[in-house]
Write a protein that holds these residues in place. Sequence first.
Motif, short mmCIF file in Angstrom:
data_model
loop_
_atom_site.label_atom_id
_atom_site.label_comp_id
_atom_site.label_asym_id
_atom_site.label_seq_id
_atom_site.Cartn_x
_atom_site.Cartn_y
_atom_site.Cartn_z
N UNK A 188 0.87 -1.17 0.00
CA UNK A 188 0.00 0.00 0.00
C UNK A 188 0.90 1.22 0.00
N UNK A 189 0.86 2.00 -1.09
CA UNK A 189 1.71 3.18 -1.24
C UNK A 189 0.91 4.43 -0.89
N UNK A 190 1.37 5.16 0.12
CA UNK A 190 0.68 6.39 0.54
C UNK A 190 1.69 7.33 1.18
N UNK A 191 2.84 7.49 0.52
CA UNK A 191 3.90 8.33 1.05
C UNK A 191 4.01 9.66 0.31
N UNK A 192 5.23 10.15 0.16
CA UNK A 192 5.51 11.40 -0.52
C UNK A 192 5.14 11.28 -2.00
N UNK A 193 4.22 12.12 -2.45
CA UNK A 193 3.71 12.00 -3.82
C UNK A 193 4.80 12.23 -4.86
N UNK A 194 5.80 13.02 -4.51
CA UNK A 194 6.90 13.28 -5.44
C UNK A 194 7.73 12.03 -5.71
N UNK A 195 7.65 11.06 -4.81
CA UNK A 195 8.51 9.88 -4.90
C UNK A 195 7.74 8.61 -5.28
N UNK A 196 6.53 8.75 -5.76
CA UNK A 196 5.73 7.56 -6.06
C UNK A 196 6.41 6.63 -7.07
N UNK A 197 7.05 7.20 -8.09
CA UNK A 197 7.73 6.35 -9.08
C UNK A 197 8.88 5.57 -8.43
N UNK A 198 9.60 6.22 -7.52
CA UNK A 198 10.68 5.52 -6.81
C UNK A 198 10.12 4.41 -5.94
N UNK A 199 9.02 4.70 -5.23
CA UNK A 199 8.39 3.66 -4.42
C UNK A 199 7.96 2.48 -5.30
N UNK A 200 7.39 2.80 -6.43
CA UNK A 200 6.85 1.77 -7.33
C UNK A 200 7.94 0.79 -7.76
N UNK A 201 9.07 1.30 -8.19
CA UNK A 201 10.14 0.41 -8.63
C UNK A 201 10.71 -0.38 -7.46
N UNK A 202 10.80 0.24 -6.29
CA UNK A 202 11.26 -0.48 -5.10
C UNK A 202 10.31 -1.62 -4.77
N UNK A 203 9.01 -1.34 -4.78
CA UNK A 203 8.03 -2.37 -4.47
C UNK A 203 8.06 -3.49 -5.51
N UNK A 204 8.13 -3.13 -6.78
CA UNK A 204 8.13 -4.16 -7.83
C UNK A 204 9.32 -5.11 -7.70
N UNK A 205 10.43 -4.60 -7.17
CA UNK A 205 11.61 -5.46 -6.99
C UNK A 205 11.43 -6.45 -5.84
N UNK A 206 10.42 -6.21 -4.98
CA UNK A 206 10.19 -7.07 -3.83
C UNK A 206 8.82 -7.75 -3.85
N UNK A 207 8.06 -7.55 -4.91
CA UNK A 207 6.69 -8.06 -4.97
C UNK A 207 6.65 -9.42 -5.65
N UNK A 208 5.97 -10.38 -5.02
CA UNK A 208 5.85 -11.71 -5.61
C UNK A 208 5.01 -11.65 -6.89
N UNK A 209 5.32 -12.51 -7.86
CA UNK A 209 4.45 -12.60 -9.04
C UNK A 209 3.01 -12.89 -8.61
N UNK A 210 2.07 -12.17 -9.18
CA UNK A 210 0.68 -12.29 -8.76
C UNK A 210 0.32 -11.41 -7.59
N UNK A 211 1.31 -10.68 -7.04
CA UNK A 211 1.07 -9.79 -5.91
C UNK A 211 0.41 -8.49 -6.33
N UNK A 212 -0.05 -7.73 -5.35
CA UNK A 212 -0.84 -6.53 -5.60
C UNK A 212 -0.19 -5.30 -4.98
N UNK A 213 -0.33 -4.17 -5.68
CA UNK A 213 0.03 -2.86 -5.16
C UNK A 213 -1.24 -2.01 -5.14
N UNK A 214 -1.48 -1.34 -4.03
CA UNK A 214 -2.56 -0.37 -3.92
C UNK A 214 -1.89 0.99 -3.73
N UNK A 215 -2.20 1.94 -4.60
CA UNK A 215 -1.60 3.27 -4.52
C UNK A 215 -2.68 4.30 -4.26
N UNK A 216 -2.50 5.08 -3.20
CA UNK A 216 -3.51 6.05 -2.78
C UNK A 216 -3.27 7.41 -3.42
N UNK A 217 -4.34 8.21 -3.47
CA UNK A 217 -4.28 9.62 -3.91
C UNK A 217 -3.93 9.79 -5.39
#
Length: 213
Positions: free
Chosen positions: A132-161
Amino acid sequence: MTATETTDDYILAHITPEDDYLHRLWRATHTQLLYPRMASGHLQGCLLTMLTRLIAPGCVLEIGTFSGYSALCMAKAMAPGGVVHTFEVNDEQEEFTRPWLEGSPYPARVEMHIGDVLELLPAMDLTFDMAFIDGNKRQYCDYYELVMSRLRPGGYILADNTLWDGHVADPAYDHDAQTQGIRRFNDRVAEDGRVEKVILPLRDGLTLIRRIP
Protein backbone atom coordinates in the motif's frame (compact mmCIF):
# COMPACT_ATOMS: atom_id res chain seq x y z
CA MET A 1 -25.93 19.24 3.25
CA THR A 2 -24.71 18.82 -0.32
CA ALA A 3 -25.67 15.98 -2.65
CA THR A 4 -22.15 14.58 -2.35
CA GLU A 5 -22.31 14.61 1.45
CA THR A 6 -25.68 12.89 1.32
CA THR A 7 -24.27 10.16 -0.91
CA ASP A 8 -21.23 9.75 1.35
CA ASP A 9 -23.43 9.46 4.42
CA TYR A 10 -25.62 6.92 2.61
CA ILE A 11 -22.58 4.80 1.70
CA LEU A 12 -21.23 4.85 5.25
CA ALA A 13 -24.63 3.78 6.57
CA HIS A 14 -24.69 0.75 4.29
CA ILE A 15 -21.23 -0.76 4.76
CA THR A 16 -19.71 -2.79 7.57
CA PRO A 17 -19.66 -0.56 10.69
CA GLU A 18 -16.38 0.85 11.94
CA ASP A 19 -15.17 -1.14 14.94
CA ASP A 20 -14.76 0.64 18.27
CA TYR A 21 -10.94 0.65 18.30
CA LEU A 22 -10.67 2.14 14.80
CA HIS A 23 -13.35 4.70 15.67
CA ARG A 24 -11.39 5.82 18.71
CA LEU A 25 -8.22 6.03 16.62
CA TRP A 26 -10.09 8.09 14.00
CA ARG A 27 -11.30 10.49 16.70
CA ALA A 28 -7.82 10.80 18.21
CA THR A 29 -6.35 11.43 14.76
CA HIS A 30 -8.75 14.33 14.26
CA THR A 31 -8.28 15.87 17.69
CA GLN A 32 -4.54 15.41 18.13
CA LEU A 33 -2.87 15.51 14.71
CA LEU A 34 -2.44 18.07 11.96
CA TYR A 35 -3.83 17.12 8.54
CA PRO A 36 -6.12 14.32 9.82
CA ARG A 37 -7.48 13.90 6.28
CA MET A 38 -4.29 11.94 5.57
CA ALA A 39 -5.79 8.99 7.47
CA SER A 40 -7.63 6.48 5.28
CA GLY A 41 -10.94 6.65 7.13
CA HIS A 42 -13.81 4.21 7.38
CA LEU A 43 -14.79 3.81 3.73
CA GLN A 44 -11.29 3.25 2.40
CA GLY A 45 -10.46 1.25 5.50
CA CYS A 46 -13.31 -1.15 4.72
CA LEU A 47 -11.97 -1.60 1.22
CA LEU A 48 -8.45 -2.22 2.48
CA THR A 49 -9.76 -4.85 4.90
CA MET A 50 -11.80 -6.59 2.22
CA LEU A 51 -8.99 -6.57 -0.34
CA THR A 52 -6.62 -7.96 2.27
CA ARG A 53 -9.05 -10.80 2.96
CA LEU A 54 -9.38 -11.51 -0.76
CA ILE A 55 -5.64 -11.40 -1.48
CA ALA A 56 -4.74 -13.24 1.77
CA PRO A 57 -1.17 -11.87 1.95
CA GLY A 58 1.39 -13.26 4.35
CA CYS A 59 3.52 -10.12 4.20
CA VAL A 60 2.36 -6.57 3.44
CA LEU A 61 4.39 -3.41 2.84
CA GLU A 62 2.91 -0.03 3.71
CA ILE A 63 4.68 3.20 2.75
CA GLY A 64 3.33 6.00 4.93
CA THR A 65 1.98 4.99 8.34
CA PHE A 66 0.63 8.34 9.61
CA SER A 67 -1.75 7.51 12.51
CA GLY A 68 -1.82 3.75 11.80
CA TYR A 69 -5.45 3.54 10.65
CA SER A 70 -4.76 1.87 7.30
CA ALA A 71 -2.16 -0.48 8.77
CA LEU A 72 -4.68 -1.73 11.32
CA CYS A 73 -7.39 -2.12 8.67
CA MET A 74 -5.08 -4.46 6.77
CA ALA A 75 -3.73 -6.21 9.87
CA LYS A 76 -7.21 -7.11 11.13
CA ALA A 77 -7.82 -9.11 7.94
CA MET A 78 -4.57 -11.05 8.00
CA ALA A 79 -4.20 -14.58 9.29
CA PRO A 80 -2.10 -15.13 12.43
CA GLY A 81 1.56 -15.08 11.44
CA GLY A 82 1.03 -12.43 8.78
CA VAL A 83 2.77 -9.07 9.18
CA VAL A 84 2.25 -5.54 7.88
CA HIS A 85 5.63 -3.80 7.64
CA THR A 86 4.74 -0.11 7.75
CA PHE A 87 7.30 2.63 7.13
CA GLU A 88 6.95 6.21 8.40
CA VAL A 89 9.57 8.80 7.46
CA ASN A 90 8.41 11.36 10.06
CA ASP A 91 9.97 10.31 13.36
CA GLU A 92 7.75 12.77 15.26
CA GLN A 93 4.77 10.62 14.29
CA GLU A 94 6.03 7.63 16.27
CA GLU A 95 5.00 8.98 19.68
CA PHE A 96 1.35 9.08 18.63
CA THR A 97 1.17 6.06 16.34
CA ARG A 98 3.19 3.30 17.97
CA PRO A 99 0.99 3.07 21.12
CA TRP A 100 -2.09 2.72 18.91
CA LEU A 101 -0.47 -0.10 16.94
CA GLU A 102 0.84 -1.89 20.02
CA GLY A 103 -2.45 -1.44 21.91
CA SER A 104 -4.58 -2.86 19.09
CA PRO A 105 -6.18 -6.34 19.15
CA TYR A 106 -3.42 -7.62 16.81
CA PRO A 107 -0.08 -5.99 17.74
CA ALA A 108 1.94 -8.95 16.45
CA ARG A 109 0.64 -8.31 12.92
CA VAL A 110 2.13 -4.81 12.56
CA GLU A 111 5.80 -3.85 12.60
CA MET A 112 6.50 -0.12 12.44
CA HIS A 113 9.75 1.14 10.91
CA ILE A 114 10.84 4.77 11.31
CA GLY A 115 12.84 6.20 8.42
CA ASP A 116 12.88 6.50 4.65
CA VAL A 117 11.70 3.25 3.06
CA LEU A 118 13.93 3.95 0.05
CA GLU A 119 16.94 3.77 2.36
CA LEU A 120 15.79 1.09 4.83
CA LEU A 121 14.07 -1.55 2.71
CA PRO A 122 16.97 -2.43 0.36
CA ALA A 123 18.93 -3.74 3.36
CA MET A 124 16.04 -5.94 4.53
CA ASP A 125 15.38 -9.51 3.44
CA LEU A 126 11.68 -9.05 2.76
CA THR A 127 9.39 -10.10 -0.08
CA PHE A 128 5.77 -8.92 -0.21
CA ASP A 129 2.44 -10.25 -1.41
CA MET A 130 0.78 -6.84 -1.23
CA ALA A 131 1.84 -3.21 -0.84
CA PHE A 132 0.00 0.00 0.00
CA ILE A 133 1.71 3.18 -1.24
CA ASP A 134 0.68 6.39 0.54
CA GLY A 135 3.90 8.33 1.05
CA ASN A 136 5.51 11.40 -0.52
CA LYS A 137 3.71 12.00 -3.82
CA ARG A 138 6.90 13.28 -5.44
CA GLN A 139 8.51 9.88 -4.90
CA TYR A 140 5.73 7.56 -6.06
CA CYS A 141 7.73 6.35 -9.08
CA ASP A 142 10.68 5.52 -6.81
CA TYR A 143 8.39 3.66 -4.42
CA TYR A 144 6.85 1.77 -7.33
CA GLU A 145 10.14 0.41 -8.63
CA LEU A 146 11.26 -0.48 -5.10
CA VAL A 147 8.03 -2.37 -4.47
CA MET A 148 8.13 -4.16 -7.83
CA SER A 149 11.61 -5.46 -6.99
CA ARG A 150 10.19 -7.07 -3.83
CA LEU A 151 6.69 -8.06 -4.97
CA ARG A 152 5.85 -11.71 -5.61
CA PRO A 153 4.45 -12.60 -9.04
CA GLY A 154 0.68 -12.29 -8.76
CA GLY A 155 1.07 -9.79 -5.91
CA TYR A 156 -0.84 -6.53 -5.60
CA ILE A 157 0.03 -2.86 -5.16
CA LEU A 158 -2.56 -0.37 -3.92
CA ALA A 159 -1.60 3.27 -4.52
CA ASP A 160 -3.51 6.05 -2.78
CA ASN A 161 -4.28 9.62 -3.91
CA THR A 162 -3.80 8.87 -7.61
CA LEU A 163 -6.47 11.37 -8.70
CA TRP A 164 -5.17 14.01 -6.26
CA ASP A 165 -8.43 15.93 -5.87
CA GLY A 166 -8.78 15.98 -9.65
CA HIS A 167 -5.54 17.96 -10.01
CA VAL A 168 -4.03 15.29 -12.28
CA ALA A 169 -6.43 16.41 -15.02
CA ASP A 170 -6.31 20.14 -14.27
CA PRO A 171 -3.78 22.30 -16.23
CA ALA A 172 -3.83 24.80 -13.36
CA TYR A 173 -1.64 22.36 -11.41
CA ASP A 174 0.93 21.73 -14.16
CA HIS A 175 3.69 23.26 -12.04
CA ASP A 176 2.73 21.71 -8.71
CA ALA A 177 5.43 19.23 -7.63
CA GLN A 178 3.09 16.77 -5.93
CA THR A 179 0.69 16.75 -8.87
CA GLN A 180 3.61 16.19 -11.21
CA GLY A 181 4.75 13.26 -9.08
CA ILE A 182 1.33 11.60 -9.22
CA ARG A 183 1.08 12.18 -12.97
CA ARG A 184 4.49 10.59 -13.53
CA PHE A 185 3.42 7.61 -11.45
CA ASN A 186 0.10 7.20 -13.27
CA ASP A 187 1.88 7.38 -16.64
CA ARG A 188 4.55 4.90 -15.50
CA VAL A 189 1.96 2.36 -14.34
CA ALA A 190 -0.17 2.83 -17.47
CA GLU A 191 2.84 2.03 -19.67
CA ASP A 192 4.13 -0.89 -17.58
CA GLY A 193 3.48 -4.20 -19.34
CA ARG A 194 4.41 -6.14 -16.19
CA VAL A 195 1.11 -5.26 -14.53
CA GLU A 196 -2.63 -4.96 -14.96
CA LYS A 197 -4.23 -1.94 -13.32
CA VAL A 198 -7.41 0.01 -12.62
CA ILE A 199 -8.02 3.39 -10.97
CA LEU A 200 -10.98 3.56 -8.60
CA PRO A 201 -12.52 7.03 -8.04
CA LEU A 202 -12.73 6.37 -4.30
CA ARG A 203 -12.01 9.40 -2.10
CA ASP A 204 -8.87 10.84 -3.72
CA GLY A 205 -8.30 7.99 -6.17
CA LEU A 206 -7.02 4.48 -5.44
CA THR A 207 -5.11 2.47 -8.06
CA LEU A 208 -5.18 -1.33 -7.89
CA ILE A 209 -2.18 -2.94 -9.59
CA ARG A 210 -1.52 -6.66 -10.06
CA ARG A 211 1.87 -7.99 -11.06
CA ILE A 212 1.30 -10.44 -13.89
CA PRO A 213 2.88 -13.84 -13.06
